[in-house]
Design a protein around this motif. Structure first.
Motif, short mmCIF file in Angstrom:
data_model
loop_
_atom_site.label_atom_id
_atom_site.label_comp_id
_atom_site.label_asym_id
_atom_site.label_seq_id
_atom_site.Cartn_x
_atom_site.Cartn_y
_atom_site.Cartn_z
N LYS A 7 39.07 67.73 35.14
CA LYS A 7 39.44 67.14 36.44
C LYS A 7 40.83 66.51 36.37
N ILE A 8 41.13 65.85 35.26
CA ILE A 8 42.46 65.24 35.08
C ILE A 8 43.53 66.32 35.09
N LEU A 9 43.30 67.40 34.34
CA LEU A 9 44.28 68.49 34.30
C LEU A 9 44.48 69.11 35.68
N ALA A 10 43.40 69.33 36.40
CA ALA A 10 43.52 69.92 37.74
C ALA A 10 44.31 69.00 38.67
N ALA A 11 44.04 67.70 38.61
CA ALA A 11 44.75 66.75 39.48
C ALA A 11 46.23 66.68 39.11
N LEU A 12 46.54 66.67 37.81
CA LEU A 12 47.94 66.62 37.39
C LEU A 12 48.67 67.91 37.71
N HIS A 13 47.96 69.02 37.63
CA HIS A 13 48.59 70.30 37.97
C HIS A 13 48.97 70.32 39.45
N GLU A 14 48.13 69.72 40.27
CA GLU A 14 48.40 69.64 41.71
C GLU A 14 49.55 68.68 42.00
N ASN A 15 49.56 67.54 41.28
CA ASN A 15 50.61 66.54 41.49
C ASN A 15 50.79 65.74 40.20
N ALA A 16 51.83 66.09 39.44
CA ALA A 16 52.07 65.46 38.13
C ALA A 16 52.54 64.02 38.25
N LYS A 40 45.53 61.81 24.53
CA LYS A 40 44.87 62.77 23.63
C LYS A 40 45.22 64.21 24.02
N LEU A 41 45.26 64.50 25.31
CA LEU A 41 45.62 65.84 25.77
C LEU A 41 47.07 66.18 25.40
N GLU A 42 47.95 65.20 25.48
CA GLU A 42 49.34 65.41 25.08
C GLU A 42 49.45 65.65 23.58
N ARG A 43 48.78 64.80 22.78
CA ARG A 43 48.84 64.94 21.32
C ARG A 43 48.22 66.26 20.86
N ALA A 44 47.23 66.76 21.59
CA ALA A 44 46.60 68.04 21.25
C ALA A 44 47.44 69.24 21.68
N GLY A 45 48.52 68.99 22.42
CA GLY A 45 49.38 70.08 22.88
C GLY A 45 48.85 70.80 24.10
N ILE A 46 47.83 70.24 24.74
CA ILE A 46 47.30 70.85 25.96
C ILE A 46 48.21 70.53 27.13
N ILE A 47 48.60 69.27 27.28
CA ILE A 47 49.63 68.90 28.25
C ILE A 47 50.95 68.98 27.51
N THR A 48 51.82 69.87 27.97
CA THR A 48 53.09 70.08 27.28
C THR A 48 54.28 69.48 28.02
N GLY A 49 54.06 68.97 29.22
CA GLY A 49 55.15 68.37 29.97
C GLY A 49 54.74 68.15 31.41
#
Length: 146
Positions: A7-16, A40-49
């Motif tokens: 859900k966090i990824l979907a929301a950020l993808h819509e509006n970072a 944690k998502l950033e450190r895991a490399g899932i969120i790249t920017g």
């Protein structure tokens, strides 16, 4: 990853630009929990920017194309280094098939496109397709629901 991360990824993808507080409200967690999950998502490399969407036509680049560039195998990496400095190339993907590279290009005039294609032809064969519309905007693939 669980349903909250999805859900966090979907929301950020819509509006970072969403704040932790707004994300927390949307996913039904506390703001500190959201901040921890994003870290944690950033450190895991899932969120790249975090990126801004730009209308290239309104920015003065109404001509957008995809160009397939076929490069000789032995010259591939040298060509990649040269392409990094070519104005007009918005993105470059290494792909399977006979082409090898798929370039997204944005230019202001047909003359600029012709010049760019002539420059690319020194590195290999090109196949150019003009983008006339983007009926499906970039999106995430369906994320699993826990």
């Amino acid at each position: 990853m669980d349903k909250f991360d999805h859900k966090i990824l979907a929301a950020l993808h819509e509006n970072a630009r969403l704040s932790f507080a707004e994300l927390a409200r949307r996913v039904n967690l506390s703001a500190p929990a959201v901040a921890d999950r994003i870290d944690k998502l950033e450190r895991a490399g899932i969120i790249t920017g975090y990126h801004v969407g730009v209308d290239l036509a309104r920015l003065g680049f109404p001509i957008q194309c995809v160009i397939e560039l076929t490069v000789k195998h032995l010259e591939f990496y040298a060509v990649l280094e040269k392409l990094k400095d070519v104005p007009g190339i918005v993105s470059c993907e290494s792909i399977t098939g006979s082409s090898g590279l798929l370039l997204k290009v944005a230019v202001d005039t047909m003359a600029a496109l012709q010049t760019l294609i002539a420059e690319l032809m020194q590195y290999g064969d090109t196949k150019t397709s003009i983008v006339i519309d983007t009926p499906i905007t970039p999106r995430l693939p369906p994320l699993p629901v826990d």
